[in-house]
Design an enzyme around this catalytic site. Structure first.
Site, PDB file in Angstrom:
ATOM      1  CE1 TYR A 151     -48.472 -30.595   8.554  1.00  0.00           C
ATOM      2  CE2 TYR A 151     -49.797 -28.959   9.706  1.00  0.00           C
ATOM      3  CZ  TYR A 151     -49.150 -29.386   8.573  1.00  0.00           C
ATOM      4  OH  TYR A 151     -49.189 -28.609   7.449  1.00  0.00           O
TER       5      TYR A 151
ATOM      6  CE  LYS B 211     -38.551 -39.831  -0.658  1.00  0.00           C
ATOM      7  NZ  LYS B 211     -38.272 -39.592  -2.103  1.00  0.00           N
TER       8      LYS B 211
ATOM      9  CG  ASP C 132     -39.867 -38.261  -5.002  1.00  0.00           C
ATOM     10  OD1 ASP C 132     -40.780 -39.107  -4.896  1.00  0.00           O
ATOM     11  OD2 ASP C 132     -38.666 -38.574  -5.086  1.00  0.00           O
TER      12      ASP C 132
ATOM     13  CG  ASP D 282     -49.697 -27.926   4.342  1.00  0.00           C
ATOM     14  OD1 ASP D 282     -50.696 -27.227   4.128  1.00  0.00           O
ATOM     15  OD2 ASP D 282     -48.587 -27.452   4.686  1.00  0.00           O
TER      16      ASP D 282
ATOM     17  CG  ASP E 145     -50.639 -24.427  -0.514  1.00  0.00           C
ATOM     18  OD1 ASP E 145     -51.749 -24.686   0.000  1.00  0.00           O
ATOM     19  OD2 ASP E 145     -49.922 -23.473  -0.160  1.00  0.00           O
TER      20      ASP E 145
END
Ligand code: IPM
Ligand code: MG
Length: 366
Positions: free
Chosen positions: A145, A192, A224, A248, A252
């Site tokens: 970001y 990751k 994942d 983020d 959701d």
């Protein structure tokens, strides 16, 4: 009873932002009047509305007011116009990212508060969901970001730098471990690390910090796998600690556990001011139609009372009342299902007013 004097900045923003913050603010006013606190409110612009008025998604005046306030209640930013125009240089979201950075809001807490009344509103089976209680700690001022962005001269190559510094991981990890200590003492760090160097630093740092919290059962999971486990068996998670982009996306996804994006509140904190907002966006498709669910903003107000002001009783009262309204069968459109009485499907205003009425009833019945 301890009376409090607080100065709250409301930043309604774009789309459904104003429709929902109206009710978050109204709930704060109601609580203040019932419990004898003195809350004063200021308002400021951010996002598309700020670009229209001043050319800047985060005007200097907004940032000044923010720094002078005790806490901030924020709605949403964004506009369809920019979503369809990737070339726009000035964008509403820049306001939100800048204020997060400027106020040092490095920890974004996103509790997945699942009301049993909404078990059927989710697309996941109630038997899988029941009993789920997750608290996400999403890092908020680092990662891809805020890393350097580049576009080659010919326009054909672009990059965003995914970057973390050890101290940035340490400070949010401490917050997450401290929260885990007050909950069921389970923490899952998501990264990751099998591919990304920044994730290897993340994992190494979290492993180090974990040693200071020997009572917490710590596990590490790849993003994942975590995305899959979250809907396969959400109950296996308690505190989830993750980086900005992964957080983020994962939150959701996790909102579907709670039935709707319209139900989830969040707190962004650092070492100073707290910033409270729904996790949902500006939802322009339903803006101005009295369809938005104000509960995420109302629950954000509850988080403010709890985290920034330490007003636990007041904060819990709001959660109790939301539960009560749902138990009585009232719903906004996003959380209604086949079993909902159509007469109990409320607009934003009716839902907001009902919450205020139930708060009154709760307080006067005690
Ligand atoms: C969120 C939002 C923001 C983010 C956008 C609006 C910049 O999706 O708060 O989750 O990506 O952080
Ligand atoms: Mg998001």
């Amino acid at each position: 009873m301890h009376k409090m004097k607080k100065n709250i900045l409301v930043i309604p923003g774009d789309g459904i932002g104003p429709e929902v913050t109206t009710w978050g603010k109204a709930v704060l006013e109601k609580v203040a009047s019932l419990f004898g606190h003195e809350f004063t409110f200021q308002e400021a612009l951010m996002g598309h509305v700020a670009i229209e008025a001043t050319g800047d998604p985060l005007p200097a005046e907004t940032l000044e007011k923010a720094k002078e306030s005790d806490a901030i209640l924020f709605g949403a930013v964004g506009h369809a116009k920019y979503d369809n125009d990737p070339t726009a240089k000035v964008r509403p979201e820049q306001g939100l990212l800048k204020i997060r950075k400027e106020l040092g809001l490095y920890a974004n807490l996103r509790p997945i508060l699942l009301f049993d009344e909404l078990l059927n509103a989710s697309s996941i089976k109630p038997s899988i969901l029941k009993g789920t209680d997750i608290l996400f700690f999403r890092e908020l001022t680092g990662d891809v970001y805020f890393g350097e962005k580049n576009r080659s001269a010919d326009g054909n190559t672009a990059s965003d730098l995914m970057i973390y510094q050890r101290y940035e991981i340490e400070r949010i990890a401490h917050k997450a471990f401290q929260a885990a200590m007050t909950r069921s003492k389970r923490l899952c760090s998501v990264d990751k690390a099998n591919v990304l160097e920044s994730s290897r630093l993340w994992r190494e740092t979290v492993q180090e910090i974990a040693k200071q919290y020997p009572e917490v059962h710590t596990e590490h999971m790849f993003i994942d796998n975590a995305a899959m486990q979250l809907i396969k068996d959400p109950k296996r998670f308690d505190v989830v600690l993750t980086a900005n982009l992964f957080g983020d996306i994962l939150t959701d996804e996790a909102s579907q556990i709670a039935g709707s994006m319209g139900m989830l509140a969040s707190a962004s904190i650092g070492d100073g001011i707290g910033f409270y907002e729904p996790i949902h966006g500006s939802a322009h498709d339903i803006a101005g139609k009295d369809l938005a669910n104000p509960l995420a903003s109302i629950l954000s107000a509850s988080l403010m009372l709890d985290i920034s002001f330490g007003l636990k009783t007041e904060a819990e009262l709001i959660i109790t009342v939301v539960k009560q309204v749902l138990a009585e069968g009232f719903r906004t459109n996003d959380i209604a299902d086949e079993s909902t009485n159509p007469y109990q499907v409320l607009g934003s205003k009716e839902m907001g007013k009902l919450i205020l009425k139930f708060i009154d009833q709760q307080v006067y019945s005690h």
